[in-house]
Design a protein around this motif. Structure first.
Motif, PDB file in Angstrom:
ATOM      1  N   ARG A 271       0.831  -1.218   0.000  1.00 44.75           N
ATOM      2  CA  ARG A 271       0.000   0.000   0.000  1.00 44.75           C
ATOM      3  C   ARG A 271       0.854   1.252   0.000  1.00 44.75           C
ATOM      4  NH1 ARG A 271      -4.965  -0.975   4.269  1.00 44.75           N
ATOM      5  NH2 ARG A 271      -5.559  -2.935   3.315  1.00 44.75           N
ATOM      6  N   GLU A 272       1.908   1.257   0.825  1.00 42.75           N
ATOM      7  CA  GLU A 272       2.776   2.439   0.893  1.00 42.75           C
ATOM      8  C   GLU A 272       3.522   2.650  -0.427  1.00 42.75           C
ATOM      9  OE1 GLU A 272       2.822   4.806   2.858  1.00 42.75           O
ATOM     10  OE2 GLU A 272       1.883   4.113   4.701  1.00 42.75           O
ATOM     11  N   LEU A 273       3.984   1.557  -1.040  1.00 42.36           N
ATOM     12  CA  LEU A 273       4.691   1.700  -2.318  1.00 42.36           C
ATOM     13  C   LEU A 273       3.744   2.187  -3.415  1.00 42.36           C
ATOM     14  CD1 LEU A 273       7.000  -1.467  -2.221  1.00 42.36           C
ATOM     15  CD2 LEU A 273       7.697   0.926  -1.960  1.00 42.36           C
ATOM     16  N   ARG A 274       2.495   1.748  -3.327  1.00 45.64           N
ATOM     17  CA  ARG A 274       1.484   2.230  -4.276  1.00 45.64           C
ATOM     18  C   ARG A 274       1.284   3.735  -4.090  1.00 45.64           C
ATOM     19  NH1 ARG A 274      -2.739  -1.463  -3.030  1.00 45.64           N
ATOM     20  NH2 ARG A 274      -1.336  -3.090  -3.762  1.00 45.64           N
ATOM     21  N   ALA A 275       1.329   4.193  -2.822  1.00 44.17           N
ATOM     22  CA  ALA A 275       1.184   5.633  -2.552  1.00 44.17           C
ATOM     23  C   ALA A 275       2.341   6.409  -3.188  1.00 44.17           C
ATOM     24  CB  ALA A 275       1.136   5.884  -1.045  1.00 44.17           C
ATOM     25  N   SER A 283       4.749   4.598 -14.196  1.00 46.95           N
ATOM     26  CA  SER A 283       4.954   3.186 -13.884  1.00 46.95           C
ATOM     27  C   SER A 283       6.265   3.004 -13.125  1.00 46.95           C
ATOM     28  CB  SER A 283       4.989   2.368 -15.173  1.00 46.95           C
ATOM     29  OG  SER A 283       5.512   1.076 -14.908  1.00 46.95           O
ATOM     30  N   MET A 284       6.238   2.169 -12.098  1.00 48.60           N
ATOM     31  CA  MET A 284       7.480   1.849 -11.381  1.00 48.60           C
ATOM     32  C   MET A 284       7.829   0.379 -11.564  1.00 48.60           C
ATOM     33  SD  MET A 284       7.283   4.235  -7.951  1.00 48.60           S
ATOM     34  CE  MET A 284       8.945   3.822  -7.420  1.00 48.60           C
ATOM     35  N   ASN A 316       1.611  -7.815  -5.918  1.00 49.67           N
ATOM     36  CA  ASN A 316       2.504  -6.876  -6.606  1.00 49.67           C
ATOM     37  C   ASN A 316       1.960  -6.449  -7.969  1.00 49.67           C
ATOM     38  OD1 ASN A 316       4.700  -5.353  -7.358  1.00 49.67           O
ATOM     39  ND2 ASN A 316       6.078  -7.099  -7.652  1.00 49.67           N
ATOM     40  N   GLU A 317       0.829  -5.739  -7.951  1.00 48.24           N
ATOM     41  CA  GLU A 317       0.193  -5.322  -9.211  1.00 48.24           C
ATOM     42  C   GLU A 317       1.037  -4.292  -9.966  1.00 48.24           C
ATOM     43  OE1 GLU A 317      -3.516  -3.950  -7.703  1.00 48.24           O
ATOM     44  OE2 GLU A 317      -4.017  -5.970  -6.979  1.00 48.24           O
ATOM     45  N   GLU A 318       1.872  -3.553  -9.241  1.00 49.85           N
ATOM     46  CA  GLU A 318       2.656  -2.482  -9.883  1.00 49.85           C
ATOM     47  C   GLU A 318       3.968  -2.990 -10.463  1.00 49.85           C
ATOM     48  OE1 GLU A 318       0.842   0.043  -9.801  1.00 49.85           O
ATOM     49  OE2 GLU A 318      -0.429  -0.342  -8.071  1.00 49.85           O
ATOM     50  N   GLY A 319       4.323  -4.241 -10.191  1.00 51.38           N
ATOM     51  CA  GLY A 319       5.531  -4.813 -10.786  1.00 51.38           C
ATOM     52  C   GLY A 319       6.836  -4.375 -10.152  1.00 51.38           C
ATOM     53  N   PHE A 320       6.825  -4.021  -8.851  1.00 53.04           N
ATOM     54  CA  PHE A 320       8.094  -3.728  -8.169  1.00 53.04           C
ATOM     55  C   PHE A 320       8.967  -4.974  -8.171  1.00 53.04           C
ATOM     56  CE2 PHE A 320       5.129  -0.687  -6.234  1.00 53.04           C
ATOM     57  CZ  PHE A 320       5.849   0.481  -6.379  1.00 53.04           C
ATOM     58  N   ARG A 321      10.293  -4.770  -8.180  1.00 53.99           N
ATOM     59  CA  ARG A 321      11.211  -5.918  -8.136  1.00 53.99           C
ATOM     60  C   ARG A 321      11.670  -6.113  -6.691  1.00 53.99           C
ATOM     61  NH1 ARG A 321      16.754  -7.180  -9.158  1.00 53.99           N
ATOM     62  NH2 ARG A 321      17.362  -5.028  -9.556  1.00 53.99           N
ATOM     63  N   PHE A 322      11.013  -7.023  -5.987  1.00 50.04           N
ATOM     64  CA  PHE A 322      11.352  -7.262  -4.582  1.00 50.04           C
ATOM     65  C   PHE A 322      12.538  -8.208  -4.478  1.00 50.04           C
ATOM     66  CE2 PHE A 322       6.800  -6.086  -4.179  1.00 50.04           C
ATOM     67  CZ  PHE A 322       6.962  -5.015  -3.313  1.00 50.04           C
ATOM     68  N   ILE A 323      13.469  -7.847  -3.605  1.00 51.58           N
ATOM     69  CA  ILE A 323      14.629  -8.693  -3.323  1.00 51.58           C
ATOM     70  C   ILE A 323      14.656  -8.879  -1.804  1.00 51.58           C
ATOM     71  CG2 ILE A 323      17.150  -8.909  -3.545  1.00 51.58           C
ATOM     72  CD1 ILE A 323      16.622  -6.266  -5.511  1.00 51.58           C
ATOM     73  N   ILE A 324      14.630 -10.103  -1.349  1.00 48.47           N
ATOM     74  CA  ILE A 324      14.672 -10.348   0.096  1.00 48.47           C
ATOM     75  C   ILE A 324      16.139 -10.293   0.555  1.00 48.47           C
ATOM     76  CG2 ILE A 324      14.146 -12.013   1.935  1.00 48.47           C
ATOM     77  CD1 ILE A 324      11.603 -10.974   0.606  1.00 48.47           C
TER      78      ILE A 324
END
Ligand code: ZN
Length: 334
Positions: A271-275, A283-284, A316-324
């Protein structure tokens, strides 16, 4: 003679051209080495991220939950194979890495999982600056380096102040050069369950990388600090200067809001990243987000990292590239 001069001029002209074009494309980006990944429980693997300009021998540590052990683990994982260390036969490899590569400590807040490694290494790593907001430094001064919990090795606070290292007050929104590096930092306060934590914007030339210490979502924290931060970051996203972000996600989605204590779940992080994306207005997709501060659990079953990764992926609808974040890992933000 003329020919020789002509050749020399041509030679230097070519060199100058190469140097000039090299300088023009000097968008180097950053590399981050995870010295410690977790937010509690696992001593020897607590929040600490070494940030360097790509290809640089030196950098700064973003939080310092684990220092010496983290450097050794990262070294064993070949993170420092290409590094040039000063020739010093009296100092061990680990000592050389800590002394030379870490040119300063940036502390987001004084919780132990962010400072334990710094406390442990402090008598043996003199001369380093410690950068933090005044509220954070006052806790370190009064409650950690106070001659009761640990000797006061800093340059102010309970007497005698032994002066082995130097507190550097960071003021909100002010850009400060980080000594012995090409980096600058600008700090912004975060809300962390009643404690003031910090977001650090690191810059090198036009490139920027954002590191957030522990933070809860605005809606749960009754705060607008993330909203403010996203508004300030939006122009950097639009200008493609922000190379990535390091942000926490301490718990999985099964955690109740009332039990977050100033932390994030995948649901809240998305939610915060969407904000941020909404503020940036573009697009991000593919934007790198290094996920930090996962709290290990002591229950049977699937590892919490896998659950959090799956939950972030599912929303992850916005397609951020998450890395743990994993200890010893080296992540490039080109
Ligand atoms: Zn904390």
């Amino acid at each position: 003679m003329r020919v020789r001069i002509g050749k020399a001029i041509l030679g230097w002209g070519a060199v100058a051209l190469i140097l000039f074009s090299g300088a023009k494309v000097q968008a180097k980006g950053f590399e981050v080495t995870v010295l410690g990944a977790h937010g509690g429980l696992e001593d020897g693997n607590l929040s600490a991220y070494l940030l360097r300009e790509q290809g640089a021998n030196v950098g700064v540590l973003l939080d310092a939950g684990t220092v010496l052990n983290g450097m050794e683990k990262a070294d064993a994982a070949h993170a420092f194979d290409r590094l040039t260390l000063p020739d010093d036969p009296k100092t061990s490899r680990a000592g050389g890495l800590v002394h030379h590569v870490i040119q300063g400590y940036l502390i987001s807040h004084a919780h132990l999982d962010h400072v334990a490694g710094l406390i442990a290494v402090s008598p043996n790593d003199p001369g380093k600056p410690i950068y933090a907001l005044p509220s954070v430094l006052s806790v370190m001064q009064d409650d950690l380096f106070n001659h009761r919990v640990w000797p006061n090795l800093a340059d102010r606070g309970p007497k005698p102040a032994l002066g082995l290292f130097h507190y550097h007050d960071l003021l909100e929104g002010q850009s400060v050069p980080l000594a012995e590096t090409t980096l600058t930092v600008t700090s912004y306060p975060l809300s962390h369950g009643g404690v003031e934590s910090t977001a650090f914007l690191l810059r090198s030339g036009a490139d920027a990388l954002l590191y957030l210490g522990d933070t809860g979502p605005d809606a749960v924290e009754h705060s607008n600090r993330l909203e403010t931060l996203w508004r300030l970051m939006a122009p950097l996203v639009r200008a493609h200067q922000l190379r990535g972000m390091i942000i926490e996600c301490s718990y999985d989605n099964s955690r109740a809001d009332a039990q977050l204590f100033g932390h994030m779940t995948p649901l809240w992080l998305l939610r915060e990243l969407r904000a941020l994306k909404t503020q940036a207005g573009l697009s991000m997709k593919g934007f790198p987000v290094l996920v930090s501060h996962i709290k290990p659990v002591l229950t049977q079953g699937e590892a919490v990292e896998h659950r959090i990764e799956a939950q972030l992926g599912a929303g992850n609808e916005e397609g951020f590239r998450f890395i743990i974040a994993r200890q010893g890992a080296q992540i490039a933000f080109p």
